[in-house]
Design an enzyme around this catalytic site. Structure first.
Site, PDB file in Angstrom:
ATOM      1  N   SER A   1       5.082  -1.076   3.830  1.00  0.00           N
ATOM      2  CA  SER A   1       5.341  -2.426   4.349  1.00  0.00           C
ATOM      3  C   SER A   1       5.437  -3.420   3.198  1.00  0.00           C
ATOM      4  CB  SER A   1       4.206  -2.861   5.278  1.00  0.00           C
ATOM      5  OG  SER A   1       4.118  -1.979   6.367  1.00  0.00           O
TER       6      SER A   1
ATOM      7  N   GLN B   1       0.854  -1.191   0.000  1.00  0.00           N
ATOM      8  CA  GLN B   1       0.000   0.000   0.000  1.00  0.00           C
ATOM      9  C   GLN B   1       0.889   1.239   0.000  1.00  0.00           C
ATOM     10  OE1 GLN B   1      -1.146   1.032   3.877  1.00  0.00           O
ATOM     11  NE2 GLN B   1      -3.177   1.773   3.355  1.00  0.00           N
TER      12      GLN B   1
ATOM     13  N   SER C   1       1.487   6.557   2.434  1.00  0.00           N
ATOM     14  CA  SER C   1       2.217   7.547   3.240  1.00  0.00           C
ATOM     15  C   SER C   1       3.429   8.107   2.502  1.00  0.00           C
ATOM     16  CB  SER C   1       2.717   6.910   4.537  1.00  0.00           C
ATOM     17  OG  SER C   1       1.646   6.371   5.253  1.00  0.00           O
TER      18      SER C   1
ATOM     19  N   GLU D   1      -8.281  -1.976   6.037  1.00  0.00           N
ATOM     20  CA  GLU D   1      -7.066  -2.100   6.841  1.00  0.00           C
ATOM     21  C   GLU D   1      -7.395  -2.167   8.331  1.00  0.00           C
ATOM     22  OE1 GLU D   1      -4.248   1.181   6.514  1.00  0.00           O
ATOM     23  OE2 GLU D   1      -2.673  -0.130   7.262  1.00  0.00           O
TER      24      GLU D   1
ATOM     25  N   GLU E   1      -4.296   8.603  17.913  1.00  0.00           N
ATOM     26  CA  GLU E   1      -5.006   9.892  17.965  1.00  0.00           C
ATOM     27  C   GLU E   1      -6.002   9.995  16.803  1.00  0.00           C
ATOM     28  OE1 GLU E   1      -1.669   9.549  18.232  1.00  0.00           O
ATOM     29  OE2 GLU E   1      -1.440  10.080  20.343  1.00  0.00           O
TER      30      GLU E   1
HETATM   31  C1  LIG Z   1       4.971  -0.544  11.154  1.00  0.00           C
HETATM   32  C2  LIG Z   1       4.398   0.468  10.194  1.00  0.00           C
HETATM   33  C3  LIG Z   1       3.944   0.042   8.967  1.00  0.00           C
HETATM   34  C4  LIG Z   1       3.404   0.957   8.058  1.00  0.00           C
HETATM   35  N1  LIG Z   1       3.010   0.504   6.827  1.00  0.00           N
HETATM   36  C5  LIG Z   1       2.546   1.384   5.920  1.00  0.00           C
HETATM   37  C6  LIG Z   1       2.208   0.943   4.597  1.00  0.00           C
HETATM   38  O1  LIG Z   1       2.323  -0.237   4.266  1.00  0.00           O
HETATM   39  N2  LIG Z   1       1.778   1.859   3.703  1.00  0.00           N
HETATM   40  C7  LIG Z   1       1.626   3.183   4.018  1.00  0.00           C
HETATM   41  O2  LIG Z   1       1.202   3.954   3.168  1.00  0.00           O
HETATM   42  N3  LIG Z   1       1.953   3.643   5.266  1.00  0.00           N
HETATM   43  C8  LIG Z   1       2.401   2.775   6.218  1.00  0.00           C
HETATM   44  N4  LIG Z   1       2.747   3.214   7.472  1.00  0.00           N
HETATM   45  C9  LIG Z   1       2.669   4.650   7.775  1.00  0.00           C
HETATM   46  C10 LIG Z   1       1.571   5.029   8.762  1.00  0.00           C
HETATM   47  O3  LIG Z   1       0.304   4.943   8.153  1.00  0.00           O
HETATM   48  C11 LIG Z   1       1.901   6.461   9.225  1.00  0.00           C
HETATM   49  O4  LIG Z   1       3.124   6.399   9.940  1.00  0.00           O
HETATM   50  C12 LIG Z   1       0.813   7.022  10.127  1.00  0.00           C
HETATM   51  O5  LIG Z   1      -0.358   7.264   9.382  1.00  0.00           O
HETATM   52  C13 LIG Z   1       1.263   8.319  10.811  1.00  0.00           C
HETATM   53  O6  LIG Z   1       1.792   9.219   9.902  1.00  0.00           O
HETATM   54  P1  LIG Z   1       3.193   9.950  10.192  1.00  0.00           P
HETATM   55  O7  LIG Z   1       4.184   8.902  10.551  1.00  0.00           O
HETATM   56  O8  LIG Z   1       3.498  10.826   9.024  1.00  0.00           O
HETATM   57  O9  LIG Z   1       2.946  10.831  11.487  1.00  0.00           O
HETATM   58  P2  LIG Z   1       2.217  12.232  11.537  1.00  0.00           P
HETATM   59  O10 LIG Z   1       0.982  12.201  10.727  1.00  0.00           O
HETATM   60  O11 LIG Z   1       3.216  13.302  11.217  1.00  0.00           O
HETATM   61  O12 LIG Z   1       1.805  12.325  13.059  1.00  0.00           O
HETATM   62  C14 LIG Z   1       2.717  12.717  14.088  1.00  0.00           C
HETATM   63  C15 LIG Z   1       1.940  12.766  15.408  1.00  0.00           C
HETATM   64  O13 LIG Z   1       0.900  13.767  15.333  1.00  0.00           O
HETATM   65  C16 LIG Z   1      -0.359  13.199  15.661  1.00  0.00           C
HETATM   66  N5  LIG Z   1      -1.405  13.783  14.821  1.00  0.00           N
HETATM   67  C17 LIG Z   1      -1.342  14.032  13.498  1.00  0.00           C
HETATM   68  N6  LIG Z   1      -2.510  14.579  13.065  1.00  0.00           N
HETATM   69  C18 LIG Z   1      -3.327  14.648  14.145  1.00  0.00           C
HETATM   70  C19 LIG Z   1      -4.662  15.114  14.354  1.00  0.00           C
HETATM   71  N7  LIG Z   1      -5.406  15.589  13.343  1.00  0.00           N
HETATM   72  N8  LIG Z   1      -5.188  15.027  15.605  1.00  0.00           N
HETATM   73  C20 LIG Z   1      -4.455  14.534  16.638  1.00  0.00           C
HETATM   74  N9  LIG Z   1      -3.159  14.105  16.509  1.00  0.00           N
HETATM   75  C21 LIG Z   1      -2.617  14.147  15.282  1.00  0.00           C
HETATM   76  C22 LIG Z   1      -0.214  11.712  15.326  1.00  0.00           C
HETATM   77  O14 LIG Z   1      -1.135  10.922  16.063  1.00  0.00           O
HETATM   78  C23 LIG Z   1       1.229  11.438  15.732  1.00  0.00           C
HETATM   79  O15 LIG Z   1       1.312  11.206  17.114  1.00  0.00           O
HETATM   80  C24 LIG Z   1       3.291   2.339   8.407  1.00  0.00           C
HETATM   81  C25 LIG Z   1       3.750   2.769   9.666  1.00  0.00           C
HETATM   82  C26 LIG Z   1       4.294   1.850  10.554  1.00  0.00           C
HETATM   83  C27 LIG Z   1       4.767   2.348  11.896  1.00  0.00           C
END
Ligand SMILES: Cc1cc2nc3c(=O)[nH]c(=O)nc-3n(C[C@H](O)[C@H](O)[C@H](O)COP(=O)(O)OP(=O)(O)OC[C@H]3O[C@@H](n4cnc5c(N)ncnc54)[C@H](O)[C@@H]3O)c2cc1C
Length: 375
Positions: A147, A112, A115, A230, A357
């Site tokens: 992933s 997928q 991100s 998902e 969150e």
């Molecule tokens: C093990 C693992 C596997 C993954 N696999 C995939 C995959 O296969 N494909 C893919 O596309 N992505 C994947 N991801 C990515 C995952 O979906 C993102 O890491 C996740 O959506 C958070 O985005 P970010 O890391 O950019 O954090 P950010 O969005 O930058 O968030 C940072 C912090 O701010 C908080 N925050 C952000 N917006 C808000 C809001 N509106 N209200 C309250 N709090 C908020 C978040 O909760 C977090 O604590 C994976 C992540 C992990 C850890």
């Protein structure tokens, strides 16, 4: 007992102990091929697309029977639980007949590509661009945390196809060949030492018009649909007794450490047990609802949030109850590494598939009907 359940139970008893347990990716493909040949893969998918043409009732029966075994098909989860379902929902005939049979047989692994470095929780903020060039699209951009991309054959990609409209309205979903020129995958190592997710670079990737899933610029609705698949896939399942993340496994380790009579230790174990059971019961309730033709919609977020909470609680129980056993262990101790895995992999569940969150926002706004959070 239904004829299907009886057949599933007998097949698992005879075959599951002999399925491969070595390299996760090649073994997952082999195992899935055997499940498919025996009639236990793609259970609810139509026979025309390599499925068994059965219902969610048989799927549930299979899940219940298979929970007792460690089938090692985890790397196929995104392909089978998300890529396949979204193509079934929205794909063209050609997409369904090309991708679904190969995913069902374990020949292809799916990933997928949502991100990006600047777009995680706010997926709609993505900057990867797809520009129309005659009959083709040309894609440039970067994805991250993808992933299993390093072993994937097919990916579901989101790209911006119109930058002049509000961000949710200019996104298109595509299905792509992960081996095509223009796709480069660089594995990332996580803190458990494993490399399961990746950076993916898209440099002048050329896609045919037939790669669009659903409608051009209608990718946001498709995204929401795929994220629901998902969250349901990440909702808790019944935990096997020998699974290191089960209450039963932890209770055994505590017993052996001689601390099982300590009331505070017993209380923590009881809380682990309660969290595990609540997660299982919630998953059953959602499954029953789907079985009855219902759609749990955003309530899938409750199960995903509960699974993350349980993983965190378990990790803290392991560190507090077992002193240093999850940090350092004797060379012949096989329990220590299993406990260390619980601790080092717990944080991923509260981030992957949408952070805690974000799940709370969804539950607050779309399940409980609370006022929207200010933007
Ligand atoms: C093990 C693992 C596997 C993954 N696999 C995939 C995959 O296969 N494909 C893919 O596309 N992505 C994947 N991801 C990515 C995952 O979906 C993102 O890491 C996740 O959506 C958070 O985005 P970010 O890391 O950019 O954090 P950010 O969005 O930058 O968030 C940072 C912090 O701010 C908080 N925050 C952000 N917006 C808000 C809001 N509106 N209200 C309250 N709090 C908020 C978040 O909760 C977090 O604590 C994976 C992540 C992990 C850890």
């Amino acid at each position: 007992m239904s004829e299907f359940r009886e057949r599933a139970r007998a097949w698992l008893e005879e075959n599951a102990p002999h399925l491969p347990q070595g390299d996760p990716y090649s073994d997952a493909r082999v195992t899935q091929g055997r499940l498919h040949a025996a009639g236990f893969a793609g259970i609810t998918w139509p026979t025309a697309y390599g499925g068994q043409g059965l219902t969610v009732i048989e799927q549930r029966e299979w899940d219940e029977e298979a929970q007792a075994y460690d089938l090692q098909t985890e790397p196929l989860g995104i392909g089978l639980g998300m890529v396949g379902p979204v193509l079934l929902d929205l794909g063209t005939e050609e997409q369904k007949s090309t991708y679904l049979p190969r995913l069902a047989r374990g020949e292809w692994i799916g990933c997928q590509l949502f991100s990006e470095p600047g777009a995680g929780s706010d997926v709609a903020g993505l900057r990867t661009r797809a520009v129309r060039d005659g009959d083709e699209w040309v894609v440039n951009g970067q994805k991250v945390w993808t992933s299993h991309a390093h072993h994937s054959d097919v990916g579901i990609l989101l790209a911006r196809t119109d930058a002049d409209v509000p961000k949710h309205q200019g996104i298109t979903m595509f299905v792509i060949d992960m081996h095509a020129p223009g796709v480069s995958v660089r594995p990332l190592k996580d803190m458990s030492g494993a490399s399961k997710f990746n950076e993916v670079f898209l440099d002048n990737l050329r896609l045919p018009a037939g790669a669009v899933v659903g409608e051009v610029n209608q990718g946001w609705a498709a995204t929401v649909q795929m994220l629901r698949h998902e969250r349901l896939a990440l909702t808790g399942r019944r935990t096997r007794r020998d699974d290191p993340s089960s209450h039963a496994f932890l209770a055994d380790v505590v017993r052996k450490s001689g601390r099982a009579s300590d009331p505070l230790v017993r209380r923590t174990l009881a809380e682990v047990f309660v969290g595990e059971r609540v997660g299982e019961l919630f998953a059953s309730r959602i499954a029953e609802e789907i079985k009855a033709g219902g759609d749990p919609g955003p309530r899938g977020s409750v199960g995903k949030l509960a699974a993350g909470r349980q993983a965190r609680f378990l990790a803290s129980a392991v560190t507090t109850l077992l002193d240093g056993q999850a940090t350092a262990w004797a060379p012949d101790d096989t329990t220590g590494p299993a406990l260390a895995q619980i601790v080092s992999t717990a944080p991923r569940l509260r981030i992957a598939g949408g952070t805690d969150e974000i799940q709370r926002n969804i539950i607050g706004e779309r399940v409980l009907g609370l006022p929207k959070e200010p933007k």
